[in-house]
Design an enzyme around this catalytic site. Structure first.
Site, PDB file in Angstrom:
ATOM      1  N   GLY A 164      37.631  44.492  24.356  1.00  0.00           N
ATOM      2  CA  GLY A 164      38.406  45.657  24.766  1.00  0.00           C
ATOM      3  C   GLY A 164      37.824  46.975  24.304  1.00  0.00           C
ATOM      4  N   GLY A 165      36.513  46.975  23.962  1.00  0.00           N
ATOM      5  CA  GLY A 165      35.887  48.229  23.566  1.00  0.00           C
ATOM      6  C   GLY A 165      36.149  48.611  22.124  1.00  0.00           C
ATOM      7  N   LYS A 201      20.540  48.385  23.315  1.00  0.00           N
ATOM      8  CA  LYS A 201      20.115  49.631  23.926  1.00  0.00           C
ATOM      9  C   LYS A 201      21.283  50.211  24.714  1.00  0.00           C
ATOM     10  CE  LYS A 201      17.436  52.829  25.720  1.00  0.00           C
ATOM     11  NZ  LYS A 201      17.000  53.952  24.855  1.00  0.00           N
ATOM     12  N   HIS A 208      29.074  48.765  35.540  1.00  0.00           N
ATOM     13  CA  HIS A 208      29.636  47.519  35.002  1.00  0.00           C
ATOM     14  C   HIS A 208      30.013  46.654  36.202  1.00  0.00           C
ATOM     15  CE1 HIS A 208      32.465  45.511  31.871  1.00  0.00           C
ATOM     16  NE2 HIS A 208      32.286  44.702  32.896  1.00  0.00           N
ATOM     17  N   LYS A 237      38.805  48.863  31.731  1.00  0.00           N
ATOM     18  CA  LYS A 237      38.775  49.096  33.166  1.00  0.00           C
ATOM     19  C   LYS A 237      40.087  49.694  33.684  1.00  0.00           C
ATOM     20  CE  LYS A 237      36.014  44.938  33.100  1.00  0.00           C
ATOM     21  NZ  LYS A 237      36.127  43.469  33.132  1.00  0.00           N
ATOM     22  N   ASN A 290      33.651  36.285  29.840  1.00  0.00           N
ATOM     23  CA  ASN A 290      35.083  36.148  29.586  1.00  0.00           C
ATOM     24  C   ASN A 290      35.497  34.740  29.988  1.00  0.00           C
ATOM     25  OD1 ASN A 290      35.235  39.460  30.702  1.00  0.00           O
ATOM     26  ND2 ASN A 290      35.614  38.841  28.617  1.00  0.00           N
ATOM     27  N   ARG A 292      38.137  33.122  30.605  1.00  0.00           N
ATOM     28  CA  ARG A 292      39.551  33.136  30.993  1.00  0.00           C
ATOM     29  C   ARG A 292      39.696  33.784  32.358  1.00  0.00           C
ATOM     30  NH1 ARG A 292      40.175  38.490  30.718  1.00  0.00           N
ATOM     31  NH2 ARG A 292      39.208  39.650  29.010  1.00  0.00           N
ATOM     32  N   VAL A 295      41.940  40.199  34.437  1.00  0.00           N
ATOM     33  CA  VAL A 295      43.019  41.050  34.953  1.00  0.00           C
ATOM     34  C   VAL A 295      42.768  41.365  36.428  1.00  0.00           C
ATOM     35  CG1 VAL A 295      44.185  43.280  34.697  1.00  0.00           C
ATOM     36  CG2 VAL A 295      43.350  42.066  32.669  1.00  0.00           C
TER      37      VAL A 295
END
Length: 448
Positions: A164-165, A201, A208, A237, A290, A292, A295
């Site tokens: 989640g960043g 980098k 994305h 996102k 991911n 799973r 979203v």
């Protein structure tokens, strides 16, 4: 097929899974906190069980209680949705040990892909391109400094167990790297219980793009195409679309083949997503996997006709994939906007009671939501209140449909990020599909 499915989640994804299960003739059981006692997922499930007070540590993250609830109500499988326990390998293992089917990949794969450094190492060994940086755990700063000098600044420091960043920080020189290294390690230890960090980098103008995968227990693995996910705030996102605009078919095909190759080599089973960064030259680099449901899975469903949640359930029940790679192709274009209860400028959450919630009933529009007029948005959970997905024969058709629908959307009582969508729909660069992960920051002046 399963007789009863316990949905270990809340909000719109709990509703989505419940509807998918009912479509397969499977009984459902929901769980809820006191804050969600009147939520739609509680009403739509065949039965529902209280977990405890609103904080997730006392409700939706209570692994032992959730498993006991599943066993007590006669469920034979658990669907974790996304977030919460969906990528928790210890919870998945506890399900297996209790004789329950965890709808997702094996606990070992969740663990391996959940560690970002290990995932980079695995993908590099499989020949999947990874961004230049560390592919082994590094603890000495002098080693990190040497790697940063070799790949060139700027670099980005990330938490190995992050998501989640959270815990990410950009460093433009050695001084910033030293500060970022210590700060990210401390944050990672605090948030994830694992202070391991690594560097990549940093690409200033990248996109994305992710590949949706499905794999069954019989060795069949396919991808369902790509999703463009570059419109992000705080590295999360906000808007996704499929297919990705202005991305060459040759790059898309190479990404798809790389993702399927890696999934097969890993022995991956169930739905998963391989995320990539794509630079200005069309070079792509593995970002993370991911393990799973995503979203943003509805945009893929809208253009392929595949019900990904039902496929997840069928795969977990041991059935072969109902689709072959040749049968998958984009049919039109879909754009999803995540509607959050938040200040559209600062992105600060906006809890409160929704006094009016209304969407126009239009063809080609799908609204996945858990709220209605009168719903209370609490500060305890993610402020996502709906995902609105619009489908058209082309991207232009989908954009026009969005524009036509906007005036008919009425949400009162709380603030939402809907004004952000209104800005996007008149922005020349967005309309042309010329976006990067820095679009909101650079073109619309939003803080990240």
């Amino acid at each position: 097929m399963f007789k009863k499915l316990l949905v270990a989640n809340r909000g719109e994804i709990a509703l989505r899974v419940i509807k998918a299960a009912h479509g397969l003739g499977i009984k459902t059981a929901a769980i809820y906190s006191d804050a969600d006692a009147d939520s739609l997922h509680v009403k739509e499930a065949g039965e529902a069980f209280r977990l405890g007070p609103p904080p997730v540590a006392q409700s939706y993250l209570m692994e032992k209680k959730i498993i006991e609830t599943a066993l007590a109500c006669g469920a034979d499988a658990i669907h974790p949705g996304y977030g919460l326990l969906s990528e928790n390998d210890t919870f998945a293992q506890q399900c297996v040990d209790a004789g329950l089917i965890f709808i997702g990949p094996s606990p070992a794969l969740i663990r391996d892909m959940g560690n970002k450094v290990q995932a980079r190492h695995i993908m590099a060994n499989l020949g999947v391109p990874v961004a230049p940086g560390t592919v082994e755990p590094v603890t000495e700063f002098k080693v990190v400094r040497r790697i940063a000098e070799s790949v060139g600044y700027p670099v980005i420091v990330k938490a190995a167990a992050g998501g989640g960043g959270i815990g990410m920080q950009i460093a433009k020189n050695e001084t910033e790297l030293a500060k970022a290294w210590d700060a990210c390690a401390n944050r990672a230890a605090r948030y994830f219980g694992n202070g391991t960090v690594f560097i990549e980098k940093y690409f200033n103008a990248c996109r994305h793009v992710e590949i949706q995968l499905l794999a069954d227990q019989h060795g069949n693995t396919i991808h369902l195409g790509e999703r463009e996910c570059s419109i992000q705030r705080r590295n999360q996102k906000v808007l996704e679309e499929a297919p990705a605009p202005r991305l060459s078919q040759e790059v898309i095909e190479r990404m798809g083949k790389a993702a399927v190759h890696a999934a097969k080599a890993l022995g991956y089973v169930n739905a998963g997503t391989m995320e990539f960064l794509v630079d200005e030259g069309g070079r792509f680099y593995f970002l993370e996997m991911n393990t799973r449901l995503q979203v943003e899975h509805p945009v893929t469903e809208m253009v392929t006709g595949v019900d990904i949640v039902q496929e997840q359930i069928r795969i977990a029940a041991g059935e072969p994939l109902a689709w072959t790679q040749d049968a998958i192709g984009p049919n039109g274009h879909a754009i999803e906007f995540r509607l959050y209860a938040e200040n559209p400028l600062s992105f600060a959450p906006s809890p409160g009671v929704i006094t009016e919630f209304r969407f126009p009933d239009e063809p080609g529009v799908r609204v996945d939501t858990w709220v209605t007029t009168g719903s209370r948005i609490t500060p305890y959970y993610d402020p996502l209140i709906a995902k609105v997905i619009v489908h058209g024969e082309s991207r232009q058709d989908a954009l026009e449909r969005w524009k036509a629908m906007l005036p008919g959307i009425v949400i009162e009582g709380i603030q939402t990020n809907l004004p952000l969508l209104q800005e996007l729909l008149v922005h020349e660069e967005f309309l042309a599909g010329r976006v990067t992960t820095r679009f909101l920051q650079e073109r619309l002046g939003r803080k990240q």
